[in-house]
Each structure stands twice: as C-alpha cells, then as structure tokens.
Design an enzyme around this catalytic site. Structure first.
Site, mmCIF file in Angstrom:
data_model
loop_
_atom_site.group_PDB
_atom_site.id
_atom_site.type_symbol
_atom_site.label_atom_id
_atom_site.label_comp_id
_atom_site.label_asym_id
_atom_site.label_seq_id
_atom_site.Cartn_x
_atom_site.Cartn_y
_atom_site.Cartn_z
ATOM 1 N N MET A 1 -8.650 -6.902 -6.202
ATOM 2 C CA MET A 1 -7.474 -7.712 -6.478
ATOM 3 C C MET A 1 -7.492 -8.937 -5.601
ATOM 4 O O MET A 1 -7.665 -8.837 -4.408
ATOM 5 C CB MET A 1 -6.237 -6.919 -6.110
ATOM 6 C CG MET A 1 -4.983 -7.705 -6.214
ATOM 7 S SD MET A 1 -4.416 -7.664 -7.854
ATOM 8 C CE MET A 1 -4.736 -5.987 -8.252
ATOM 9 N N CYS A 2 -7.317 -10.054 -6.227
ATOM 10 C CA CYS A 2 -7.329 -11.270 -5.451
ATOM 11 C C CYS A 2 -6.196 -12.148 -5.931
ATOM 12 O O CYS A 2 -5.586 -11.895 -6.956
ATOM 13 C CB CYS A 2 -8.646 -12.008 -5.631
ATOM 14 S SG CYS A 2 -10.066 -11.010 -5.148
ATOM 15 N N GLY A 3 -5.913 -13.176 -5.154
ATOM 16 C CA GLY A 3 -4.961 -14.188 -5.581
ATOM 17 C C GLY A 3 -5.736 -15.454 -5.878
ATOM 18 O O GLY A 3 -6.493 -15.919 -5.029
#
Ligand SMILES: *[C@@H]1O[C@H](CO)[C@@H](O)[C@H](O)[C@H]1NC(C)=O
Ligand SMILES: *[C@@H]1O[C@H](CO)[C@@H](O)[C@H](O)[C@H]1NC(C)=O
Ligand SMILES: *[C@@H]1O[C@H](CO)[C@@H](O)[C@H](O)[C@H]1NC(C)=O
Ligand SMILES: *[C@@H]1O[C@H](CO)[C@@H](O)[C@H](O)[C@H]1NC(C)=O
Length: 598
Positions: A1-3
C-alpha cells in the site's frame, strides 16, 4: 500500500506547489510511512509541469522509493501488488518490474496489454516522456483508491491522489472511475489550452460484437460526472483492456420436471431414480465446494505469503511464543466470510506465527435511553445505530426491522464463537482475538478528526458507519485475553484480510432475498452483476483509504480474479438457493458444513 499523487498544470501562472497542500501530504504519508519523495517534471518549453509525490509502505523485497525515474525520463508511481500474470522474481520488486515493462512498450496497444495481464490490485500514474503522455487508472475492481480533481477552465490544473481532504475553496474531488485506464496528451492539451482525457475501457473480449454499445455506455457514464470543460474521448480504433475475469453465467435452470403432489412413494423405480438424482446432485455440490475451496485457498495463500517476514529471519533464534509478531490480520466478525478466510489463512501462514482476529464493538451506553424514542429522532446519535459491520447490520436488520440497534453484542458474541471453532481446528496456532471496544467519545473524536476525510468523497450514512467500523477494526488497538486476563494489545500486522465481495457474489445480503422474491433468478442475476460492477465506487476505494491510513494493506481474497471467474462461471442456482432459510442458502455455507476447510 502506498500513497501516490500527481499534480499537473498546463500553461499556468501558478506555482505547481500551490496545488499540493499540507493536509493531503500528511494523509499520503500515513499510507506510506517508509519513504516519501517528490519530483517535478517540466516540459522544455514549459507548456506543462507535473509534480509527482510517492509514499511507500514497505511490504516485500527491498525498499523501492517512489517516484521511479529512468534514463529516458519516464516516471512511475505504483500502488499495487502483482499476485500473478506478470512475472516477478524472488529478488525483484513489482514496482520496478512494472516500470521496466512499461518503458519497453512501443505503442498504446503494448501498454494496454501489460495492464490486461496483471492479476492483483493496483492504481498507478505513469509519465511517458517520449510522447508527453500521462497514463493512470485503477484495476478492474477498483481495489486501490485513486481520486481526481479538475481545476477551472482558466487554470487548467489537474490532480490525482490516493487520498485527499475536502477543501472549502477548492473543487470537488471524485474517485477515478474503475472503468478502464486514462491517458492525457500533455503537450496537445497545453496547445489546445484545454484538458482532454482518452479512456481505454475494460471489456470481456476485444472481439465482442457490441463494442460500439459498450464504448458509448462507458463514455456516457464517465463523462456525466466530469466538469463541462473536460473532454473525454475514446480511441477511434476502439482500443481496450481485456477484463481479467469471465462474464457472469446468467443461465437459469429449467423448472424441475417433477409434478408437485404426485405420490411417488409406491413406485420403487421412481424412488431410486430420485435417490440417484439426489446423490448426483450431492456429488455435484461436493465437487463444486471443493473447487471453490481450492481456488479461494490459493487466493488466500497469495495474500498471506506475499509479504516481508524478514525480522524473524534476522534474529535467527526461535522467539518465545509471546514475542512472535502476527504479520496477517483478519477483519473478524465471526460471520461465515471472516471464518472461512481465517481458516484458510491458517493453512498457509507459518504455524509459529500468530494470526490477529480483529473484532470491533461499539460501546454506546446512551443506547438504552434512546430505545424508547421514535424513528423520527433526527439527532446525529441515532445514526450510530447503523454503526456496525455490514454483515451483522444485515442480520439484525432482517430480524428487528428498520430501527437497528447493534452495539457490542452481536459481533462480539459471534466473534468469540468463531474463535472457539478456530481454536478447535488448529489448537497449536496462536489466535489473537483482539477485542476492540470503541466508546462514543472516541468515536466522535476520531470520526471528526480523520475518518470523515478518508471516507470523502463518499458521504452517505452507511459509508460513515462502515467506514468507522473498519477504521477502528483495522487500527487493531484493543485487548487480548491472556490466561483469562485482558491485556492491552496492538496489532502490527501490515496485511489485513477482509471478506468483502463474498456477499455481492453469493447473494448474501437481505436485499438479494427481496430482489429474488420480486424478480426471480433473472432479476437476481442482474442485481449481482450490477453490484460487482459498482463495488469499486461503493466500497473498495473507501476501504482502501481507511485501512491504508494505518500504514496497512487491505487484501480481498473473494475478489481475486480466479475466485471471481470461478464464481462467475456458475449459474446463480449453484451459488445460492434463496428458497432456503437465511444463513444456509449459500455455497459458502456448504464449505463450513464439509468441515474440510481445516
Ligand atoms: C517493492 O517495493 C515496495 C517499496 O519498498 C514495497 O512496498 C513492495 O512490497 C515491494 N514489492 C516486492 C514484490 O518486492
Ligand atoms: C488511437 O490509437 C492509435 C493506435 O495506437 C493511435 O495511433 C492514435 O493516435 C490513437 N488516437 C487517439 C485519439 O488517441
Ligand atoms: C470490551 O467489551 C466487552 C463486551 O462488552 C467486555 O466484556 C470487555 O470487558 C470490554 N473490554 C475492556 C478492556 O473494557
Ligand atoms: C453456465 O452454466 C451452465 C449450467 O451449469 C453450463 O452448462 C454452461 O456451460 C455455463 N456457461 C459458461 C459460459 O460457463
């Protein structure tokens, strides 16, 4: 999960930083706490500028900071997981692998075929330097969040981000529709002084006869939510992405030939035929259940094994049972979906590793006082009645009618019962049943402070309720029982499994019964197809933003491409028999019956 985030300005007088606000940055960092970087790219004639911002949560392999840039100035932001379809070697990183493949693409067709082959959740932003193109989009189900916002006509700005905050002055944010992938020709747009998007939609196969219709309907759907000054076009040669799943089998069984009321009990021959039919039906059901279990088990396996378990290898010594950390958590209501997922996770998670079962309950003491009030009660607190995971709301809703009253009781009780079963299935596993009690004060405070903003741009009462429940559950702060004593516990598992998608495919909601009663199997088919189509905009973007906020990654085994294709291949009559009582009507119930998931 990344932004991930990208701001684009076309011939704008504003500095590009003006559009990148602190609030958004802060939210993005929470999604990707392990590395944050930014990069600005300007056209040589300054006709456009792009700011790329990447925030990484480290899950597998070596930490790969984003944005990635190569020697040809291509830039890539990736918030996804390749579970299959594109080869990622043991020592490779999926972000790098995708980027390398993209850089080798010579045409639009190449890029589309790459994204058609990935199995797993993703959203991405790709700047293709040689063509001055910006590509972006979400996977077929929309399992990762991506929002967009368009500036006004004069400004010609455009922004993409995993998560954002509502700004009073600014324009509305919207979820990028998971209808396909998009491309912007930055140079052409700058020259035309207006923003134009090309959409490459998902289709089951590129030879479908109804291509024209599909294109038109997708185009209508997406453009109706766009500001007027944004143009949306499709490629005239009808390029598209290949859907990663097969279409829903809408076959409806012919009515069984049996005449009601005929007494066949005297006819030995008839009886044996009937028994045989029953037996074959049973055998057939059994086979289906096993097939379903196999495909779901593989899906869970991919989701629990694809993550970094380095710490234990480093210490090399066998840690005592109490300081072993769980790497995998399950959003655990104790309902069938969460039970099946927990039981399958148990098959694949290394035995010495605990599994966290996150069980949330809301302590709304005011409850008893509210009881006597009428439905008209408009005060905000009354809406808290809805505050519980979908499943139990549904069950209660069906039993108690419109005015739901579920606080701590139902999920905690089914949760504990579920725990007992899991302990029986595998007594040598450490099952951390995390009791998460949320008080009204805490709920109010955090909903105000942050949960509202994560749910945004969605805003219904149901989004609020489910959003809060998932936020507190996935935060994982609660108590576990240790030899009869409750002690504080915080789950640090980065992977959070959820059962979303099961009820949508297996007709598990009470609305499906209503639909079946009214419109029969045909109507139910339509309903299920529609629900899977809108699951991105209804649930998944929201759930990803909520769970990602804790620096954790949501994974959805029931929405694995192989699981969906398997379920789509079966006619509805094989998946649910809504003439049976609630609870035992569905294929997943059979799994529990066989007891063979253990
Ligand atoms: C690639 O690197 C990113 C950032 O370090 C990480 O989140 C991701 O899990 C890695 N993937 C693989 C397959 O190693
Ligand atoms: C449509 O696709 C073809 C083939 O890739 C490409 O040459 C053409 O420029 C595209 N048209 C638009 C409007 O993007
Ligand atoms: C949480 O709530 C449950 C059920 O109401 C209760 O049994 C338990 O003692 C509570 N836990 C704590 C730590 O307050
Ligand atoms: C749909 O289901 C029917 C009945 O089981 C089966 O005969 C048929 O082959 C299925 N169709 C597809 C496309 O899978």
């Amino acid at each position: 999960m990344c932004g991930i985030c990208c701001v684009v300005t076309l011939c704008s007088q504003h500095a590009i930083h003006d559009f990148f606000n602190e609030g958004m940055l802060c939210r993005l960092r929470r999604r990707g706490p392990d590395s944050s970087q930014r990069l600005i790219k300007a056209a040589s004639d300054l006709s456009y500028q792009c700011l790329f911002s990447g925030h990484v949560l480290h899950l597998r392999g070596l930490l790969t900071p984003q944005p990635l840039q190569d020697a040809n100035n291509n830039i890539f932001l990736w918030n996804g997981e390749i579970f299959n379809g594109v080869h990622v070697g043991d020592l490779e990183n999926d972000t790098e692998v995708m980027f390398r493949h993209l850089a080798l693409c010579n045409s639009e067709v190449d890029i589309l075929s790459l994204f058609s082959s990935v199995r797993g959740p993703w959203s991405f932003i790709y700047y293709q330097a040689s063509r001055h193109s910006l590509w972006f989009g979400r996977d077929y189900f929309g399992r990762r969040s991506l929002l967009w916002q368009f500036g006004n006509e004069v400004d010609s700005t455009f922004c993409l981000t995993s998560v954002s905050v509502y700004s009073k002055s600014g324009n509305q944010w919207q979820e990028v529709p998971a209808s396909g992938i998009f491309k912007i020709d930055l140079k052409a747009c700058a020259a035309a002084k207006s923003l134009s998007l090309s959409l490459f939609p998902w289709k089951y196969s590129c030879t479908e006869k109804t291509v024209e219709e599909i294109f038109i309907s997708v185009l209508d759907q997406v453009s109706k939510d766009l500001p007027n000054h944004i143009h949306l076009v499709m490629n005239e040669s009808k390029l598209c992405l290949r859907a990663p799943v097969i279409p829903l089998n809408k076959t409806i069984p012919e009515a069984s030939g049996e005449c009601p009321g005929t007494d066949i009990s005297n006819n030995i021959h008839m009886v044996s035929v009937k028994t045989l039919q029953g037996f074959l039906a049973e055998e057939h059901k059994k086979k289906l259940v096993h097939q379903f279990l196999d495909v779901l088990s593989e899906a869970v396996k991919r989701r629990v094994l694809f993550l970094f378990r380095g710490e234990d290898q480093k210490t090399r010594e066998v840690p005592s049972i109490f300081n072993r950390k769980a790497h995998v958590a399950v959003l655990f209501s104790g309902g069938i979906d969460s039970m099946v997922i927990a039981a399958l996770a148990d098959k694949h998670v290394p035995l010495e590793e605990p599994i966290d079962l996150l069980n949330v309950a809301f302590m709304i003491k005011e409850k008893s006082k509210l009881k006597g009030t009428t439905k008209k009660d408009t005060n905000r607190e009354a809406q808290l009645d809805l505050l519980c995971p979908q499943e139990s709301c549904q069950h209660l809703g069906a039993k108690t009618g419109a005015h739901l009253s579920c606080f701590d009781v139902p999920d905690r009780i089914t949760g504990r019962a579920g725990l007992k079963e899991l302990e029986a299935i595998n007594p040598s596993r450490t099952w951390n049943f995390v009791e998460i009690n949320v008080t009204l004060e805490e709920l109010k405070k955090l909903r105000q402070q942050c949960i509202n903003r994560l749910i945004y741009p969605l805003d219904s009462v149901l989004d609020d309720s489910i959003g809060c429940a998932i936020w507190f559950a996935s935060r994982g702060e609660g108590f576990i029982s240790n030899q009869g004593e409750l002690k504080p516990y915080k789950s640090v598992a980065k992977v959070v499994l959820t059962g979303i998608g099961a009820d949508e495919q297996l007709a598990g909601y009470s609305r499906h019964r209503v639909c079946f009663k009214k419109y029969g199997l045909e109507g139910l088919n339509k309903e299920l197809e529609m629900e899977l189509n809108r699951i991105s905009s209804r649930n998944l973007g929201r759930d990803d933003r909520i769970i990602g906020d804790h620096g954790k990654e949501a994974r959805f085994p029931f929405l694995d491409e192989d699981v969906v294709s398997f379920l789509n291949s079966l006619p509805i009559s094989e998946k649910a028999d809504l003439t049976l009582p609630r609870g035992i009507a569905s294929l997943k119930y059979c799994i529990l019956q066989t007891g063979e998931y253990s």
